[in-house]
Design a protein around this motif. Structure first.
Motif, PDB file in Angstrom:
ATOM      1  N   VAL A  88       0.834  -1.197   0.000  1.00  0.00           N
ATOM      2  CA  VAL A  88       0.000   0.000   0.000  1.00  0.00           C
ATOM      3  C   VAL A  88       0.874   1.254   0.000  1.00  0.00           C
ATOM      4  O   VAL A  88       0.629   2.203  -0.753  1.00  0.00           O
ATOM      5  N   LEU A  89       1.917   1.253   0.831  1.00  0.00           N
ATOM      6  CA  LEU A  89       2.812   2.411   0.885  1.00  0.00           C
ATOM      7  C   LEU A  89       3.557   2.602  -0.438  1.00  0.00           C
ATOM      8  O   LEU A  89       3.883   3.729  -0.808  1.00  0.00           O
ATOM      9  N   ASP A  90       3.830   1.499  -1.132  1.00  0.00           N
ATOM     10  CA  ASP A  90       4.548   1.581  -2.404  1.00  0.00           C
ATOM     11  C   ASP A  90       3.658   1.993  -3.562  1.00  0.00           C
ATOM     12  O   ASP A  90       4.153   2.518  -4.568  1.00  0.00           O
ATOM     13  N   THR A  91       2.359   1.746  -3.453  1.00  0.00           N
ATOM     14  CA  THR A  91       1.475   1.973  -4.608  1.00  0.00           C
ATOM     15  C   THR A  91       0.459   3.089  -4.407  1.00  0.00           C
ATOM     16  O   THR A  91      -0.342   3.360  -5.297  1.00  0.00           O
ATOM     17  N   TYR A  92       0.490   3.755  -3.243  1.00  0.00           N
ATOM     18  CA  TYR A  92      -0.384   4.903  -2.997  1.00  0.00           C
ATOM     19  C   TYR A  92       0.484   6.111  -2.648  1.00  0.00           C
ATOM     20  O   TYR A  92       1.498   5.959  -1.949  1.00  0.00           O
ATOM     21  N   PRO A  93       0.115   7.311  -3.124  1.00  0.00           N
ATOM     22  CA  PRO A  93       0.907   8.505  -2.799  1.00  0.00           C
ATOM     23  C   PRO A  93       1.078   8.651  -1.296  1.00  0.00           C
ATOM     24  O   PRO A  93       0.100   8.651  -0.543  1.00  0.00           O
ATOM     25  N   THR A  94       2.329   8.755  -0.871  1.00  0.00           N
ATOM     26  CA  THR A  94       2.648   8.844   0.550  1.00  0.00           C
ATOM     27  C   THR A  94       3.687   9.933   0.741  1.00  0.00           C
ATOM     28  O   THR A  94       4.827   9.796   0.285  1.00  0.00           O
ATOM     29  N   TYR A  95       3.300  11.019   1.393  1.00  0.00           N
ATOM     30  CA  TYR A  95       4.171  12.185   1.500  1.00  0.00           C
ATOM     31  C   TYR A  95       5.504  11.846   2.161  1.00  0.00           C
ATOM     32  O   TYR A  95       6.542  12.384   1.788  1.00  0.00           O
ATOM     33  N   ASP A  96       5.490  10.951   3.139  1.00  0.00           N
ATOM     34  CA  ASP A  96       6.716  10.605   3.846  1.00  0.00           C
ATOM     35  C   ASP A  96       7.710   9.857   2.963  1.00  0.00           C
ATOM     36  O   ASP A  96       8.885   9.747   3.319  1.00  0.00           O
ATOM     37  N   ARG A  97       7.250   9.335   1.835  1.00  0.00           N
ATOM     38  CA  ARG A  97       8.128   8.590   0.940  1.00  0.00           C
ATOM     39  C   ARG A  97       8.810   9.499  -0.105  1.00  0.00           C
ATOM     40  O   ARG A  97       9.600   9.015  -0.895  1.00  0.00           O
ATOM     41  N   ILE A 102      13.671  15.923  -3.618  1.00  0.00           N
ATOM     42  CA  ILE A 102      12.463  16.426  -4.289  1.00  0.00           C
ATOM     43  C   ILE A 102      11.768  17.464  -3.427  1.00  0.00           C
ATOM     44  O   ILE A 102      11.268  18.484  -3.925  1.00  0.00           O
ATOM     45  N   GLN A 103      11.743  17.243  -2.104  1.00  0.00           N
ATOM     46  CA  GLN A 103      11.143  18.225  -1.214  1.00  0.00           C
ATOM     47  C   GLN A 103      11.939  19.525  -1.223  1.00  0.00           C
ATOM     48  O   GLN A 103      11.372  20.618  -1.098  1.00  0.00           O
ATOM     49  N   ALA A 104      13.257  19.417  -1.414  1.00  0.00           N
ATOM     50  CA  ALA A 104      14.108  20.609  -1.411  1.00  0.00           C
ATOM     51  C   ALA A 104      13.874  21.472  -2.643  1.00  0.00           C
ATOM     52  O   ALA A 104      13.844  22.703  -2.546  1.00  0.00           O
ATOM     53  N   VAL A 105      13.688  20.843  -3.818  1.00  0.00           N
ATOM     54  CA  VAL A 105      13.518  21.633  -5.039  1.00  0.00           C
ATOM     55  C   VAL A 105      12.202  22.400  -5.020  1.00  0.00           C
ATOM     56  O   VAL A 105      12.038  23.373  -5.757  1.00  0.00           O
ATOM     57  N   ARG A 106      11.262  21.990  -4.181  1.00  0.00           N
ATOM     58  CA  ARG A 106       9.998  22.691  -4.064  1.00  0.00           C
ATOM     59  C   ARG A 106      10.204  24.135  -3.612  1.00  0.00           C
ATOM     60  O   ARG A 106       9.395  25.026  -3.909  1.00  0.00           O
TER      61      ARG A 106
END
Length: 288
Positions: A88-97, A102-106
């Motif tokens: 589920v964690l691998d196949t559903y959008p999960t912010y912690d993953r 990627i969070q830095a370029v935001r």
């Protein structure tokens, strides 16, 4: 979604400083406004968690049926629960993953909105394909059936919007030539999107709605469309590479970059890449 709500809050904190969002809603904003905003965020997040709970229940049942309680391939309920949770964690959008990079370029003003959501679309799509491949090759009849069902589900999800687009074209009399001519006048970041075509106005002007902004699979289909619409395989590969960057760049900035790449001319003058170079070198030069 809950993922987008979390990213919006993080974007506000990035722009105004850590915990500014919470300070703003707790201090400056009126209590009623705070409650509405908090309630909306919690509602989005709750909806996201409910779907993940449904997905976990389905995955657990599927895996529990596939693995016996005893024997060589036996697995305990705890092991099956861990496997189901990982899927589920691998196949559903999960912010912690979302990776820290990627969070830095935001935080960059050059970057478009909701970049981590675009990243999660690619990540979850990869894992869906990986899990389906593993299940199909497992030799376990029940897992193989589950893998086939996953593939069918992905195909249906990815193909629904294009199918609606084609149906609307046929319904209102737009042919392939009309579609190509319309796309010639669109902004570069829209050229490979899927549209819901509507009835022409009294003067014969076309009307349509861009469906790609509400379709997460557009992040994957658009580069493929760009490749197929290229004049040759080199142009198609180059266009596809830049289309993949669309979610991670602001549209106006991407527009300018695409215009320069398409014309092979820098704003300051001079070519961007050597047309005789290999396509990989052309793409790398264009990304500089």
């Amino acid at each position: 979604s809950g993922h987008q709500a979390a990213e919006l809050k993080a974007m506000l904190n990035d722009a105004w400083g850590a915990d500014t969002f919470d300070q703003f809603t707790g201090g400056m904003a009126a209590r009623a406004g705070k409650k509405v905003l908090k309630g909306a965020t919690e509602l989005y997040a709750a909806g996201d968690e409910v779907w993940k709970l449904f997905a976990f229940t389905a995955e657990f049942k599927r895996l529990r049926d596939a693995y016996p309680d005893s024997g060589v391939d036996a697995k305990t309920n705890e092991e099956v629960e861990e496997m189901a949770a990982a899927r589920v964690l691998d196949t559903y959008p999960t912010y912690d993953r979302v990776p820290k990079a990627i969070q830095a370029v935001r935080r960059s003003f050059l970057i478009g909105s909701f970049v981590s959501f675009a990243w999660e679309v690619w990540r979850t799509s990869y894992h869906n394909i990986r899990i389906a491949s593993e299940d199909l090759g497992s030799g376990n009849p029940k897992l193989m059936k589950a893998g086939a069902s996953r593939v069918v589900g992905m195909m249906m999800a990815a193909g629904t919007v294009p199918a609606i687009s084609r149906a609307s074209r046929a319904l209102f009399g737009y042919d392939d030539e009309d579609d190509q001519n319309i796309r010639r006048f669109l902004a570069p970041w829209e050229e490979n999107h899927d549209f819901l075509y509507l009835k022409r106005d009294e003067d014969g002007h076309p009307h349509m709605v861009d469906m790609s902004y509400t379709d997460p699979y557009s992040y994957i289909r658009s580069p493929i469309s760009a490749f197929l619409r290229g004049e040759d395989w080199k142009a198609g590969t180059r266009d596809a590479a830049f289309t993949m960057l669309e979610p991670f760049l602001g549209e106006e900035i991407l527009h300018q970059a695409l215009r320069e790449v398409y014309s092979n001319r820098k704003a300051s003058g001079g070519p961007i890449y050597n047309i005789t170079d290999d396509i990989s070198d052309q793409v790398l030069d264009g990304l500089k």
